[in-house]
Motif scaffolding. Sequence first.
Motif, PDB file in Angstrom:
ATOM      1  N   GLY A 288       0.756  -1.238   0.000  1.00  0.00           N
ATOM      2  CA  GLY A 288       0.000   0.000   0.000  1.00  0.00           C
ATOM      3  C   GLY A 288       0.786   1.287   0.000  1.00  0.00           C
ATOM      4  O   GLY A 288       0.190   2.366  -0.072  1.00  0.00           O
ATOM      5  N   ARG A 647      -4.529  -3.250  -4.188  1.00  0.00           N
ATOM      6  CA  ARG A 647      -4.500  -4.550  -3.507  1.00  0.00           C
ATOM      7  C   ARG A 647      -4.991  -5.665  -4.423  1.00  0.00           C
ATOM      8  O   ARG A 647      -4.399  -6.755  -4.468  1.00  0.00           O
ATOM      9  N   TRP A 657       0.816  -8.979  -0.478  1.00  0.00           N
ATOM     10  CA  TRP A 657       0.362  -7.713   0.129  1.00  0.00           C
ATOM     11  C   TRP A 657       0.681  -7.757   1.620  1.00  0.00           C
ATOM     12  O   TRP A 657       0.021  -8.418   2.410  1.00  0.00           O
TER      13      TRP A 657
END
Length: 662
Positions: A288, A647, A657
């Motif tokens: 992220g 994602r 992730w």
Amino acid sequence: MSPAPTPRLAPPSGESATGARLIAHRGVPARWPELSADGLIAARDAGAPMIEIDARPTADGLMVVLHDPTPGRVTDCDVPVERLAARELLALERGDGRQARLLLLDEALALIVGRSALDLELKPTAGIPADEIAKRAVDALVRADSPQDVIVTSEDPAVLAAVRARAASLPTGLVFRSRDRRDPVALAAEVTAGVVVANRRRVDRRLVERARSAGLAVWAYVAPDVQTCRRLLQLGCERVFVDDYPFLAGRLDPPPATRTGPSPDEPRVLVIDLGSSSTKAALVAPGGRIIAIARAATPRTEAGDAVEHDADAVVGQVRELVDRLAEDAPEPRPHAAAIASQRSTGLWLEQGRPATAAVSWRDRRGADIVRRLEPRREEFERITGLPLDPAWTALKGLATLGSRPIDDRLQLVPLGSFVAAALTGALPNVDPTLANRMFLLDVGQTAWSPVMLAAFGLREENLPSLLPTVASRGALAWPGAPERVPLEVLIGDQPAAYIGLAGPSAQHLALNLGTAAFAMRARRPRTPKVPDARRTPLWTSSGQPRPLLVLDELPVARPADFPQEDDGDQAGCAIARDIALGAGAVAGYVERIAAAVGRLRESHDASMRVGGGMSRSPHMLALVRNMPGITITGRREPEATVRGAARLACAAARLAWTPASR
């Protein structure tokens, strides 16, 4: 209520700490009007680790950001600040013709909080008790969500003592003027200040050593050049104030950590976020972290009920933003791409080319179609999971097509589908989250509804092919690279935002504060829908064509009296100003948001995730945080839509992730 516990602002350390020891004094007055919004933004965006501002009390209980006792040096008014009301000060024009009005302390906090630390210098004012000045400052900090990276400084020991009495956790510093003949170390210790903020002409080795022996730091103001900065730092000053942070930080050696660029071999995905107000392109690392982001205002025209976008102009804008990303961080080529799009903006294509403008969700020309379909409202709402509303693509499509018959050459598509097709050269397709807002999808079957198609005089040939959210959609060009980037995700903005906040498989309360507010909660598909909520598939994939979760949403549109600025900084200032002046529009809006959250909340829900561009406003976040019975958990996520789409793209590209702590 007092600010949250504030950790002492520890001196920076390490090889890359030189630039981090600088404080942007009054913004960047060497380039911008001092203490102006532009100057504070310039310092913040240049990576200033701390920004210093001065604040004075007004006649009506607030604080204005100003150094001098009167605004005469920067405006044509020479009346003492404490005799003027906040609205009078905000209305003053600068005497030098530069477009930079005065700011309330609340507005300055909106620009700085959460992005740079703050040195808030409180100016003593004759006739205003020290406790009153402290109260106003602490109240402003509470309205700004009680920020933690704040130190309060003043040359008046009484003001510092009053601040400590009201908010013992706030670190404080004693400002030591060149003309002051008192003992700064003894005086700072007396009022339990942790820092001596000294004029550079008074700083010598003895002062620094005495301060250190007493457990105090020394900060020096104001260094005009690199040589003076280095001399003061070598003397032992832990921070140095400068008037041109971008210039001096760039020339101190070694360079500050904020100048470190992305690793050239770091894996990444490309996300294109198509919003009604702004369009973004971002490179996102697995987990992220946003490596680079480029944004621009989405081209839009408004005339009465009509609100439209030029679809080709949007595609051109996306290509320009991708070019900017490739210039900033060219290597490596992204592993995959995703498009997240506003869901109910759509257009007619004729043989693949735009036959109409892309009609925005704000457009209200479908109202006549709503009246025509009213007798079948209950049936249509049961099939689609949506209320009968003029915002949906099919209703606006009929309204904008007029009397032209719908033949096989015409195709109704969401704007996101058109952009994806234009970038990849593939035929237009749509995923269930975008198809949902066309008002043609059977939300229970995740397929086009024959009933809805018949009601609008459409056949499946008039619609794009329906693919899963995560599916191969061709590939788009990456500037300078021979290989193209596979487009693996097409998703609506709110489902993407929910995934960015709560993840792709969590059932959680979430609130996305964007152009409108969306209270959201994921549920199992067979769970009864909350009355009046909008239901959409959360996401699908080739291996999971039926959604594991559906998303129930309750949007809350901004009221007419809510600040309408779309720019993030302008909006943040407007919200802060509304709250400080007691206008009530923002507080009333948050009350409506709280009611929507309450309707989606289940008995075991004790927390909520918050994101969206408006969550950057500390004042908005403070009001949301005060919602009864709900605790905000997780980190605030202004780019929730980008991270949610990233994602899914990482999953498609088989990139693990692992969220990084921030």
